[in-house]
Design a protein around this motif. Structure first.
Motif, short mmCIF file in Angstrom:
data_model
loop_
_atom_site.label_atom_id
_atom_site.label_comp_id
_atom_site.label_asym_id
_atom_site.label_seq_id
_atom_site.Cartn_x
_atom_site.Cartn_y
_atom_site.Cartn_z
N ALA A 60 -5.64 2.77 1.76
CA ALA A 60 -5.79 1.37 2.22
C ALA A 60 -4.96 1.16 3.47
O ALA A 60 -3.84 1.67 3.55
CB ALA A 60 -5.35 0.41 1.12
N SER A 61 -5.53 0.42 4.41
CA SER A 61 -4.77 0.07 5.61
C SER A 61 -5.09 -1.37 5.99
O SER A 61 -6.13 -1.92 5.56
CB SER A 61 -5.10 1.02 6.76
N PHE A 62 -4.20 -1.93 6.76
CA PHE A 62 -4.31 -3.37 7.06
C PHE A 62 -4.07 -3.63 8.53
O PHE A 62 -3.26 -2.95 9.16
CB PHE A 62 -3.28 -4.14 6.20
N GLN A 63 -4.76 -4.64 9.04
CA GLN A 63 -4.51 -5.02 10.42
C GLN A 63 -4.79 -6.50 10.64
O GLN A 63 -5.52 -7.12 9.85
CB GLN A 63 -5.31 -4.16 11.39
N VAL A 64 -4.20 -6.99 11.72
CA VAL A 64 -4.47 -8.38 12.11
C VAL A 64 -5.74 -8.37 12.93
O VAL A 64 -5.82 -7.65 13.93
CB VAL A 64 -3.29 -8.96 12.94
N ALA A 65 -6.75 -9.10 12.50
CA ALA A 65 -8.00 -9.17 13.26
C ALA A 65 -8.75 -10.43 12.85
O ALA A 65 -8.58 -10.93 11.73
CB ALA A 65 -8.86 -7.94 12.99
N ALA A 120 0.84 -1.20 0.00
CA ALA A 120 0.00 0.00 0.00
C ALA A 120 0.88 1.26 0.00
O ALA A 120 0.59 2.22 -0.72
CB ALA A 120 -0.93 -0.01 1.21
N ILE A 121 1.94 1.23 0.79
CA ILE A 121 2.85 2.39 0.84
C ILE A 121 3.48 2.59 -0.54
O ILE A 121 3.48 3.69 -1.09
CB ILE A 121 3.94 2.18 1.92
N ALA A 122 3.98 1.50 -1.11
CA ALA A 122 4.66 1.59 -2.41
C ALA A 122 3.72 2.12 -3.50
O ALA A 122 4.15 2.83 -4.41
CB ALA A 122 5.20 0.21 -2.80
#
Ligand SMILES: C[S@@+](CC[C@H](N)C(=O)[O-])C[C@H]1O[C@@H](n2cnc3c(N)ncnc32)[C@H](O)[C@@H]1O
Length: 222
Positions: free
Chosen positions: A119-124, A105-107
């Protein structure tokens, strides 16, 4: 979810995702190879076509807040965020996947908080998410439902996260219907399924009519 299954799934994706990415690219799911399944085409193109077929089937023309449940390394998440110029969140059980998805997402420029798409991501855990109800207008699950040990709870959670009038789209592994002339699963079919469950860390899969019944009970419009 039983923690041993959760740990198994986490370990499975923590250890295998780099290899999946090399072989399958950023989309960790099957592709659409035409109505017969036999059209010859590039693997990535077929995977993207599957996403677009699903969106077309669901008549999704716009979305602003998207949840990608079981996001892998964010293949669909970034694709959907870009397509709809939306804010997208991906969840996975695998910290390795969440990290790789964030790197991607950063790239690709999806992490500037002053711009869309984002966009962001997490462990859930999809069975017990950290989100408030009614947060998303599109909840997306691409080949993650088969991992859920409680399919009804999974659907219930997705239902609660959706804004009224929002859309839930899921593509998942199923076994054949058992309410037809073919009858219940044969011992051979059960054995074959058990082998698939072991290889891919799946608790079990169900049939399409079973999903349909559960969805109707939750007042989803199917
Ligand atoms: C086959 S991968 C599909 C990844 C992605 N949807 C794609 O198409 O590229 C299955 C994904 O489901 C996730 N998953 C399985 N069980 C989950 C759960 N209970 N909560 C959140 N994610 C889960 C895994 O961590 C993995 O990211």
């Amino acid at each position: 979810m039983t923690s041993s299954l959760q740990q198994q799934i986490q370990q499975f994706y923590d250890t295998s995702s780099a290899l999946w990415e090399q072989v399958w690219g950023e989309h960790m799911h099957h592709g659409y190879y035409g109505a017969t399944g036999r059209h010859r085409k590039d693997r990535r193109q077929a995977q993207v076509e599957l996403i677009d077929r699903l969106l077309g089937w669901g008549e999704v023309t716009q979305a602003s807040h998207i949840l990608d449940v079981g996001c892998g390394i964010g293949g669909s998440t970034l694709y959907l965020a870009e397509k709809y110029q939306a804010l997208a969140t991906g969840i996975t059980l695998s910290p390795v996947q969440a990290e790789r998805a964030t790197e991607r997402a950063i790239a690709a420029g999806f992490t500037n908080l002053e711009k869309t798409p984002q966009a962001s991501f997490q462990v859930a855990d999809a069975l017990n998410t950290p989100f408030e109800d009614n947060q998303f207008d599109l909840v997306w699950s691409m080949e993650s439902g088969e991992h859920m040990p409680d399919k009804r709870q999974f659907l219930q959670e997705c239902f609660q996260l959706l804004q009224p009038g929002g859309t839930f789209l899921m593509a998942t592994w199923c076994h054949r219907p058992t309410n037809s002339l073919a009858g219940p699963l044969t011992p051979d079919e059960q054995k074959h399924l058990k082998e698939i469950y072991q290889v891919y860390c799946l608790p079990y899969v169900i049939s399409l009519p079973e999903y349909e019944r559960s969805l109707k009970k939750l007042a989803f419009k199917t």
